[in-house]
Design a protein around this motif. Structure first.
Motif, PDB file in Angstrom:
ATOM      1  N   GLY A  20      31.032  38.712 102.418  1.00  0.00           N
ATOM      2  CA  GLY A  20      31.722  37.451 102.650  1.00  0.00           C
ATOM      3  C   GLY A  20      31.692  36.564 101.419  1.00  0.00           C
ATOM      4  N   ILE A  21      31.380  35.282 101.628  1.00  0.00           N
ATOM      5  CA  ILE A  21      31.404  34.298 100.545  1.00  0.00           C
ATOM      6  C   ILE A  21      30.534  34.732  99.372  1.00  0.00           C
ATOM      7  N   PHE A  22      29.403  35.372  99.659  1.00  0.00           N
ATOM      8  CA  PHE A  22      28.419  35.636  98.612  1.00  0.00           C
ATOM      9  C   PHE A  22      28.627  36.977  97.910  1.00  0.00           C
ATOM     10  N   THR A  23      29.788  37.627  98.136  1.00  0.00           N
ATOM     11  CA  THR A  23      30.006  38.965  97.584  1.00  0.00           C
ATOM     12  C   THR A  23      29.777  39.030  96.087  1.00  0.00           C
ATOM     13  N   GLU A  24      30.241  38.023  95.337  1.00  0.00           N
ATOM     14  CA  GLU A  24      30.206  38.104  93.881  1.00  0.00           C
ATOM     15  C   GLU A  24      28.953  37.502  93.272  1.00  0.00           C
ATOM     16  N   TYR A  25      28.016  37.059  94.090  1.00  0.00           N
ATOM     17  CA  TYR A  25      26.802  36.458  93.545  1.00  0.00           C
ATOM     18  C   TYR A  25      25.723  37.510  93.405  1.00  0.00           C
ATOM     19  N   SER A  26      24.974  37.435  92.296  1.00  0.00           N
ATOM     20  CA  SER A  26      23.897  38.395  92.117  1.00  0.00           C
ATOM     21  C   SER A  26      22.744  37.712  91.402  1.00  0.00           C
ATOM     22  N   TYR A  61      27.932  52.045  89.466  1.00  0.00           N
ATOM     23  CA  TYR A  61      26.652  51.953  88.754  1.00  0.00           C
ATOM     24  C   TYR A  61      26.685  50.801  87.745  1.00  0.00           C
ATOM     25  N   ASP A  62      27.811  50.648  87.037  1.00  0.00           N
ATOM     26  CA  ASP A  62      27.911  49.587  86.033  1.00  0.00           C
ATOM     27  C   ASP A  62      27.900  48.196  86.659  1.00  0.00           C
ATOM     28  N   GLN A  63      28.338  48.083  87.910  1.00  0.00           N
ATOM     29  CA  GLN A  63      28.380  46.774  88.553  1.00  0.00           C
ATOM     30  C   GLN A  63      27.018  46.297  89.012  1.00  0.00           C
ATOM     31  N   MET A  64      26.039  47.221  89.065  1.00  0.00           N
ATOM     32  CA  MET A  64      24.716  46.810  89.547  1.00  0.00           C
ATOM     33  C   MET A  64      23.964  46.084  88.438  1.00  0.00           C
ATOM     34  N   PRO A  65      23.293  44.949  88.789  1.00  0.00           N
ATOM     35  CA  PRO A  65      22.531  44.217  87.779  1.00  0.00           C
ATOM     36  C   PRO A  65      21.222  44.927  87.441  1.00  0.00           C
ATOM     37  N   GLU A  66      20.764  44.797  86.194  1.00  0.00           N
ATOM     38  CA  GLU A  66      19.481  45.367  85.763  1.00  0.00           C
ATOM     39  C   GLU A  66      18.329  44.584  86.391  1.00  0.00           C
ATOM     40  N   PRO A  67      17.170  45.186  86.649  1.00  0.00           N
ATOM     41  CA  PRO A  67      16.877  46.608  86.611  1.00  0.00           C
ATOM     42  C   PRO A  67      17.415  47.342  87.839  1.00  0.00           C
ATOM     43  N   LYS A  68      17.796  48.599  87.644  1.00  0.00           N
ATOM     44  CA  LYS A  68      18.385  49.368  88.737  1.00  0.00           C
ATOM     45  C   LYS A  68      17.874  50.801  88.703  1.00  0.00           C
ATOM     46  N   ALA A  69      17.952  51.461  89.850  1.00  0.00           N
ATOM     47  CA  ALA A  69      17.498  52.852  89.939  1.00  0.00           C
ATOM     48  C   ALA A  69      18.488  53.632  90.779  1.00  0.00           C
ATOM     49  N   ASN A  71      20.407  47.672 103.631  1.00  0.00           N
ATOM     50  CA  ASN A  71      21.600  48.391 103.209  1.00  0.00           C
ATOM     51  C   ASN A  71      22.674  47.350 102.935  1.00  0.00           C
ATOM     52  N   ILE A  72      22.899  47.067 101.658  1.00  0.00           N
ATOM     53  CA  ILE A  72      23.762  45.956 101.270  1.00  0.00           C
ATOM     54  C   ILE A  72      25.136  46.531 100.917  1.00  0.00           C
ATOM     55  N   GLY A  73      26.184  45.747 101.148  1.00  0.00           N
ATOM     56  CA  GLY A  73      27.525  46.283 100.956  1.00  0.00           C
ATOM     57  C   GLY A  73      28.006  46.235  99.522  1.00  0.00           C
ATOM     58  N   THR A  74      27.513  45.278  98.742  1.00  0.00           N
ATOM     59  CA  THR A  74      28.053  45.091  97.408  1.00  0.00           C
ATOM     60  C   THR A  74      27.064  45.557  96.339  1.00  0.00           C
ATOM     61  N   PRO A  75      27.511  46.331  95.347  1.00  0.00           N
ATOM     62  CA  PRO A  75      26.596  46.803  94.300  1.00  0.00           C
ATOM     63  C   PRO A  75      26.004  45.658  93.473  1.00  0.00           C
ATOM     64  N   LYS A  76      26.670  44.485  93.486  1.00  0.00           N
ATOM     65  CA  LYS A  76      26.167  43.368  92.671  1.00  0.00           C
ATOM     66  C   LYS A  76      24.858  42.815  93.191  1.00  0.00           C
ATOM     67  N   ILE A 116      25.040  38.564  87.057  1.00  0.00           N
ATOM     68  CA  ILE A 116      26.396  38.972  86.683  1.00  0.00           C
ATOM     69  C   ILE A 116      27.365  37.908  87.171  1.00  0.00           C
ATOM     70  N   VAL A 117      28.146  37.359  86.242  1.00  0.00           N
ATOM     71  CA  VAL A 117      29.030  36.242  86.563  1.00  0.00           C
ATOM     72  C   VAL A 117      30.471  36.702  86.425  1.00  0.00           C
ATOM     73  N   VAL A 118      31.281  36.431  87.447  1.00  0.00           N
ATOM     74  CA  VAL A 118      32.699  36.782  87.394  1.00  0.00           C
ATOM     75  C   VAL A 118      33.488  35.624  86.814  1.00  0.00           C
ATOM     76  N   ASN A 119      33.168  34.414  87.291  1.00  0.00           N
ATOM     77  CA  ASN A 119      33.853  33.211  86.850  1.00  0.00           C
ATOM     78  C   ASN A 119      32.780  32.201  86.463  1.00  0.00           C
ATOM     79  N   LYS A 120      32.947  31.580  85.291  1.00  0.00           N
ATOM     80  CA  LYS A 120      31.891  30.705  84.775  1.00  0.00           C
ATOM     81  C   LYS A 120      31.493  29.621  85.769  1.00  0.00           C
ATOM     82  N   SER A 121      32.481  29.102  86.538  1.00  0.00           N
ATOM     83  CA  SER A 121      32.184  27.951  87.386  1.00  0.00           C
ATOM     84  C   SER A 121      31.485  28.331  88.685  1.00  0.00           C
ATOM     85  N   GLN A 122      31.373  29.640  89.006  1.00  0.00           N
ATOM     86  CA  GLN A 122      30.805  29.982  90.314  1.00  0.00           C
ATOM     87  C   GLN A 122      29.346  29.523  90.450  1.00  0.00           C
ATOM     88  N   ASN A 123      28.583  29.603  89.351  1.00  0.00           N
ATOM     89  CA  ASN A 123      27.194  29.158  89.430  1.00  0.00           C
ATOM     90  C   ASN A 123      27.092  27.647  89.541  1.00  0.00           C
TER      91      ASN A 123
END
Lengths: 287, 148
Positions: free
Chosen positions: A195-201, B72-80, B44-49, A56-63
């Motif tokens: 922290g810094i990595f909040t938006e990375y997935s 729920y929508d913010q979590m990346p697939e696959p999710k449970a 136990n992670i703080g961010t749903p992402k 999931i990307v918030v801003n294109k340049s983050q990656n």
């Protein structure tokens, strides 16, 4: 040809050793808290899982910034192993960290912004110590090249004992461990989320983990240079650094960045400068 | 080593919809040295992402339903999703309150129900480990869809 083989070996072995260090870290932490703890290969399982997740990307340049962070961290490690210019290695490594900070900033999330700002302050604290380390090495060997240490009859640690302690202090900051895990932490999710990595997935976070493994090996490599003449003692110093950082991580609570900057810019940098001045006035040299 | 990838590191995000904190304390008890959820790779992670499993406690009401769906929508697939406690499973003793919609399955698809008021940490851990197995199945199924 030899150089190419060395580079390939570094690219393969460094993440393996970094992964084992990260696994040992979690296992040791668990044992210190009298838990069973995850398997040693748990960071590797996390990595495999993350590359199978959606990105999931918030801003294109983050990656892109995370990719720059990865490339420059790996480059600095390769340069370190090839025995290149230490001053350049630190500058290359600084670019990696700047990319990380900017990567946290571009996502726009308040938590990653706070993390980035705190990481900037941490950088302000540890960069001078790294530079003083290089200055000390230059004064003792007359060269910025790591390969000049091979001909030395004394290890760096003999004439740079205070800089060594300062570097131990800095390692806690660089490993992002307590008491200086204020920019990103597994344990601070009440106030920092991640922290810094909040938006990375997903795969982006996997790349961050991979870079961390290279970074662990790089940082322990910097400590290894304190006793480069004898590989066994050098590795023991690196291992001591690692265990020291983990024990400190477990016995201290998180401090603020203000405390870090105050202490580094007075005591840590002050004592390191005294160490450098002693070398200067006594005209010490190890080659 | 490369099979069963998702099941080995389930990272959880904990959402309290409308809970009395009883289930929340039991969820946190799972992370203590006595039960040590980290031996299954649970963080136990703080961010749903970055999370794989959403642990929901408490019944869903009109105020919390949008928050729950958003997380729920913010979590990346696959999710449970694991519904912990009687309230998250069915609405519990609040099921017919004027402000309560019911269990977590009224808002998001729930994979594992952990009944009890409040459930024991052992059964919560069991639910999370089962959800980790479901995650792996979801990953395999999504790969099949892509292959077709």
């Amino acid at each position: 040809m030899n150089t190419l083989i060395t580079v390939l070996l570094v690219l393969i072995l460094a993440p393996i050793s970094g992964c084992i260090f990260a696994g040992l870290d979690r296992k040791l932490t668990a044992r210190l808290q009298s838990r069973v703890g995850p398997p040693i290969l748990q960071p590797f399982y996390d990595f495999l899982k993350l590359i199978n997740k959606e990105n999931i990307v918030v801003n294109k340049s983050q990656n892109l910034y995370i990719f720059i962070y990865f490339i420059f961290a790996v480059t600095s490690l390769v340069l370190l192993v090839l025995g290149s210019d230490l001053l350049m290695i630190i500058f290359v490594y600084t670019i990696a960290n700047v990319a990380l900070i900017v990567g946290g900033m571009v996502t726009g999330s308040p938590y990653s912004k706070i993390g980035s700002q705190r990481e900037t302050m941490a950088m302000l604290a540890y960069e001078p110590v790294l530079i003083l380390y290089i200055i000390g090495m230059y004064m003792l060997t007359g060269s910025f090249n790591i390969s000049s240490l091979d001909g030395a009859y004394m290890p760096l640690i003999a004439y740079l004992p205070i800089v060594f302690i300062a570097m131990l202090f800095i390692m806690s900051v660089k490993f992002k461990k307590s008491p200086f895990d204020f920019s990103t932490s597994h344990h601070a999710h009440q106030e920092l989320v991640k922290g810094i990595f909040t938006e990375y997935s997903g795969p982006a976070l996997a790349l961050v983990e991979l870079t961390h493994w290279y970074e662990y090996t790089f940082l322990l490599g910097l400590m290894f240079l304190f006793y480069k003449q004898n590989i066994v003692i050098g590795i023991l110093i690196a291992l001591f650094t690692f265990i020291f950082v983990i024990v400190i991580d477990n016995i201290t609570a998180r401090l603020t960045w203000k405390w870090l900057v105050k202490v580094t810019w007075t005591i840590v940098i002050g004592l390191s400068i005294i160490n450098i001045l002693v070398i200067y006035f006594l005209k010490l040299t190890i080659v | 080593m490369f099979s069963n990838v998702m099941a080995k590191s389930p990272w959880i995000v904990h959402v309290n919809c409308n809970s009395c904190n009883g289930c929340d304390i039991e969820v946190l008890a799972c992370l203590t040295p006595l039960y040590d959820a980290e031996r299954f790779g649970v963080i136990n992670i703080g961010t749903p992402k970055q999370a794989d499993i959403m642990v929901v406690t408490g019944s869903v009401n009109h105020k919390s339903v949008s928050v729950l769906k958003n997380i729920y929508d913010q979590m990346p697939e696959p999710k449970a999703v694991v519904a912990v406690g009687a309230c998250a499973s069915t609405g519990g003793i609040f099921h017919s309150c004027y402000n309560v919609l019911g269990g977590a399955d009224k808002a998001v698809p729930v994979d594992v129900y952990v009944p009890g008021c409040c459930p024991k940490p052992e059964s919560i851990l069991d639910g999370i480990v089962q959800a980790a197995g479901i995650l792996e199945e979801k990953r395999k199924n999504s790969n099949k869809v892509v292959a077709k």
